[in-house]
Enzyme design. Structure first.
Site, PDB file in Angstrom:
ATOM      1  N   ARG A  54       0.975  -1.045   0.170  1.00 43.26           N
ATOM      2  CA  ARG A  54      -0.065  -0.533  -0.552  1.00 43.26           C
ATOM      3  C   ARG A  54       1.269   1.250  -0.035  1.00 43.26           C
ATOM      4  O   ARG A  54       0.003   1.956  -0.654  1.00 43.26           O
ATOM      5  CB  ARG A  54      -1.150   0.195   1.114  1.00 43.26           C
ATOM      6  N   ASP A 189       8.011 -22.653   7.936  1.00 37.19           N
ATOM      7  CA  ASP A 189       8.454 -22.192   9.074  1.00 37.19           C
ATOM      8  C   ASP A 189       9.999 -22.515   8.768  1.00 37.19           C
ATOM      9  O   ASP A 189      11.108 -23.023   8.001  1.00 37.19           O
ATOM     10  CB  ASP A 189       8.322 -23.389  10.086  1.00 37.19           C
ATOM     11  N   HIS A 190      10.377 -21.019   8.557  1.00 33.95           N
ATOM     12  CA  HIS A 190      11.780 -21.455   7.818  1.00 33.95           C
ATOM     13  C   HIS A 190      13.079 -21.276   8.764  1.00 33.95           C
ATOM     14  O   HIS A 190      13.920 -21.496   8.464  1.00 33.95           O
ATOM     15  CB  HIS A 190      12.056 -18.991   8.609  1.00 33.95           C
ATOM     16  N   LYS A 194      17.348 -23.121   7.634  1.00 35.39           N
ATOM     17  CA  LYS A 194      18.325 -23.249   8.389  1.00 35.39           C
ATOM     18  C   LYS A 194      18.846 -24.774   8.099  1.00 35.39           C
ATOM     19  O   LYS A 194      18.614 -25.869   8.490  1.00 35.39           O
ATOM     20  CB  LYS A 194      18.446 -23.127  10.601  1.00 35.39           C
ATOM     21  N   GLU A 228      16.287 -15.950  23.475  1.00 31.51           N
ATOM     22  CA  GLU A 228      16.393 -14.472  22.376  1.00 31.51           C
ATOM     23  C   GLU A 228      16.889 -13.360  23.378  1.00 31.51           C
ATOM     24  O   GLU A 228      16.298 -13.595  24.594  1.00 31.51           O
ATOM     25  CB  GLU A 228      15.430 -14.158  21.557  1.00 31.51           C
ATOM     26  N   ASP A 247       4.482 -18.352  19.183  1.00 30.30           N
ATOM     27  CA  ASP A 247       4.599 -18.489  18.268  1.00 30.30           C
ATOM     28  C   ASP A 247       6.293 -18.470  18.218  1.00 30.30           C
ATOM     29  O   ASP A 247       7.295 -18.992  17.147  1.00 30.30           O
ATOM     30  CB  ASP A 247       5.484 -17.108  18.664  1.00 30.30           C
ATOM     31  N   HIS A 252       8.382 -24.141  14.902  1.00 31.00           N
ATOM     32  CA  HIS A 252       9.887 -24.287  15.048  1.00 31.00           C
ATOM     33  C   HIS A 252      10.433 -25.212  16.344  1.00 31.00           C
ATOM     34  O   HIS A 252      10.644 -25.870  15.469  1.00 31.00           O
ATOM     35  CB  HIS A 252      10.536 -22.784  15.447  1.00 31.00           C
ATOM     36  N   LYS A 352      12.052 -14.992  25.077  1.00 29.94           N
ATOM     37  CA  LYS A 352      12.505 -13.396  24.656  1.00 29.94           C
ATOM     38  C   LYS A 352      13.235 -13.029  25.761  1.00 29.94           C
ATOM     39  O   LYS A 352      12.875 -13.356  27.218  1.00 29.94           O
ATOM     40  CB  LYS A 352      11.501 -12.566  24.301  1.00 29.94           C
TER      41      LYS A 352
HETATM   42  C1  BG6 Z   1       9.607 -16.097  14.060  1.00 27.92           C
HETATM   43  C2  BG6 Z   1       8.972 -15.751  15.782  1.00 27.92           C
HETATM   44  O1  BG6 Z   1       9.024 -16.777  13.603  1.00 27.92           O
HETATM   45  O2  BG6 Z   1      10.911 -16.925  15.452  1.00 27.92           O
HETATM   46  C3  BG6 Z   1      10.007 -14.318  16.390  1.00 27.92           C
HETATM   47  O3  BG6 Z   1       7.856 -14.974  15.244  1.00 27.92           O
HETATM   48  C4  BG6 Z   1      11.255 -14.823  16.619  1.00 27.92           C
HETATM   49  O4  BG6 Z   1       9.232 -14.219  17.179  1.00 27.92           O
HETATM   50  C5  BG6 Z   1      12.314 -15.232  14.548  1.00 27.92           C
HETATM   51  O5  BG6 Z   1      11.910 -14.029  16.945  1.00 27.92           O
HETATM   52  C6  BG6 Z   1      13.614 -15.979  15.650  1.00 27.92           C
HETATM   53  O6  BG6 Z   1      14.142 -16.527  14.252  1.00 27.92           O
HETATM   54  P1  BG6 Z   1      15.628 -16.438  14.320  1.00 27.92           P
HETATM   55  O7  BG6 Z   1      15.218 -17.222  12.837  1.00 27.92           O
HETATM   56  O8  BG6 Z   1      16.116 -14.926  14.308  1.00 27.92           O
HETATM   57  O9  BG6 Z   1      15.727 -17.583  16.125  1.00 27.92           O
END
Ligand code: BG6
Length: 506
Positions: A54, A189-190, A194, A228, A247, A252, A352
């Site tokens: 947008r 799911d990133h 890795k 984190e 989250d 993950h 966190k």
């Molecule tokens: C995300 C979460 O999926 O993964 C975040 O929404 C988190 O809250 C993040 O910080 C962590 O990913 P990475 O790859 O930085 O460890």
């Protein structure tokens, strides 16, 4: 993901649309990842990227925005000007109101024009990097515009959260299932992109060494920590609807449990791997509501300091209620109720504002069955342990006993270490590179199938329910820079064990 023996995959001409193209994920991750794929020659010869948003960008100002993202976040920045000139020709911007069909007609025309220009049919990838509530609407409009009619030529990528709980995830799956085939749907799911997470498969199934001891006869317990050192960094409105369990754990962390616990796949076919992982999820014991308090711990951070930097309390963050019950830390003890893992606890925790950023998987073996050494030899004796450091450190350590040099028999734990940087330099691709490449090539192995997502929600739903009915009374209950609330220590200590917090911890 390396497909069957890295076979040469034919890369079909592709137009990549990024909904939320002017957003943070596109800026920090997606475009830098596409840029790196371009540098490595992994993109198809004919490709085109369209950011959709947008914000009032023109093609030119959008490219500047993207370039800044690459300058700041790309893992490679050398010869940027020269590479950028070549790459930026493939990027455009489309400002559109996504609730109107016009935007989708423009997209359909663009795919058609590109196909004509390239003199061959083009695939279309639609990446949903938008707020979850917009996803069903966009999906429906794509469907109505006929952009997804050919399942072999169109793919949609869904960022998490996929649903908010079991019920909403099921509803979303049903809704998408009415419009698309499952093979068009890529739930990302990133963590699975890795390198260190993918390497768990190589470690376990490309070596004969580990498999015979990879079970309850030899393994005492497994731990996963995803800590984190940052707070929620302005994502208050998102996080208030999520919390640490949704989250990080539902996706993950449970995926990492699957990688550790799955049976050996017969092949690397996408559904073979996904079936084996689903089997693990199916075997995870769902805690009865009245057992949740014994097996799950939640926490929320107060204000405090991390590394000399002041952090405000979660409840002081913008968009967060002053009496928010949302957890920024979660620890859970799971059991995988199958033959291999009978009675082996999997302790997982995430939070966190913790001491440091670290993601660690610890496989703790049982003690040697008989101790034949003189008693004094064993004062420092420790059982074997495999520590897989996912990030930021990337290594695998196998701890075993050695005789300390000297006249007496004194045992000392030592580590055998495989370190990625030493072995391969600093060139590991980012998770999003791997995953985007997989989408472009049509390889869904590392993406969640509908049944996996639903089962993962099923596993955590009783915890969500129990926490919702019993609001926390002690929040905030941990300070920034710590390892979370005391109850998390108790969760594991009452079983006579302790958390391994750093790879070299004793
Ligand atoms: C995300 C979460 O999926 O993964 C975040 O929404 C988190 O809250 C993040 O910080 C962590 O990913 P990475 O790859 O930085 O460890």
């Amino acid at each position: 993901m390396m497909d069957t023996a890295q076979k040469e995959v034919k890369k079909e001409s592709t137009v990549i649309f990024i909904f939320g193209g002017s957003g943070d994920l596109a800026h920090r991750k997606l475009l830098p990842a596409l840029y790196n794929l371009f540098l490595d020659n992994y993109l198809p010869e004919n490709f085109f990227i369209v950011g959709i948003g947008r914000t009032d960008y023109t093609d030119i100002t959008y490219r500047t925005f993207i370039k800044e993202g690459i300058q700041e976040f790309s893992r490679r920045k050398n010869n940027l000007e020269e590479h950028w000139r070549n790459f930026s020709k493939h990027v455009d911007y489309l400002k559109g109101d996504l609730s109107k069909q016009t935007a989708y007609q423009q997209m359909a025309k663009l795919v058609k024009d590109k196909a004509e220009e390239w003199k061959q049919e083009a695939n279309a990838v639609f990446y949903m990097s938008v707020a979850p509530q917009m996803v069903p609407m966009i999906a429906e409009k794509l469907h109505q515009a006929g952009l997804t009619t050919n399942p072999a030529r169109s793919r949609m990528v869904f960022e998490k959260p996929f649903g908010h709980d079991l019920k909403s995830a099921k509803e979303l799956n049903i809704q998408l299932g009415q419009m698309f085939e499952e093979r068009q749907i890529y739930r990302i799911d990133h963590f699975l992109g890795k390198e260190t997470v993918q390497n768990i498969l190589a470690l376990r199934f490309a070596n004969a060494l580990f498999e015979p001891v990879w079970n309850s006869n030899y393994i005492d317990h497994v731990q996963i920590t995803a800590a984190e050192a940052i707070g929620i960094e302005g994502r208050g409105s998102y996080y208030e609807g999520a919390g640490a369990l949704r989250d990080m754990v539902q996706n993950h962390i449970l995926q990492m449990v699957c990688m550790i616990a799955m049976e050996a796949p017969v092949s690397f076919a996408a559904d073979e791997i996904r079936n084996k992982k689903l089997d693990v999820l199916k075997a995870i014991r769902c805690w009865r509501k009245d057992a949740v308090h014994r097996n799950a711990v939640r926490g929320q951070y107060s204000d405090g300091w991390i590394d000399g930097e002041k952090l405000i309390a979660y409840r002081q963050e913008k968009g967060v209620a002053v009496d928010s019950p949302v957890e920024t830390f979660a620890a859970v003890k799971f059991y995988v109720d199958n033959w291999r893992w009978k009675n082996v606890p999997f302790y997982v925790r995430t939070g966190k504002a913790m001491t440091t950023k670290t993601t660690l998987i610890v496989v703790q073996f049982k003690p040697a069955p008989h101790f034949s050494f003189p008693v004094e030899a064993g004062e420092t004796w420790r059982p074997n342990r495999l520590v897989i450091s996912i990030q930021p450190q990337m290594d695998i350590r196998l701890r075993f006993q050695a005789k300390q040099p000297g006249p007496k028999m004194v045992l000392q734990p030592v580590d055998m270490v495989f370190n990625y940087t030493d072995a391969y330099g600093d060139s590991a691709p980012e998770a999003y590179e791997t995953l985007l490449q997989d989408v472009i090539e049509g390889n869904p192995t590392l993406f969640m199938r509908a049944d996996q997502v639903e089962r993962a929600w099923e596993v955590i739903q009783p915890i969500l329910d129990s926490w919702q009915t019993r609001p926390p009374v002690d929040f905030p209950n941990y300070t920034p820079g710590s390892w979370g609330p005391e109850d998390a220590e108790a969760l594991i200590a009452k079983d006579g064990r302790h958390w391994t917090t750093l790879p070299k911890d004793k």
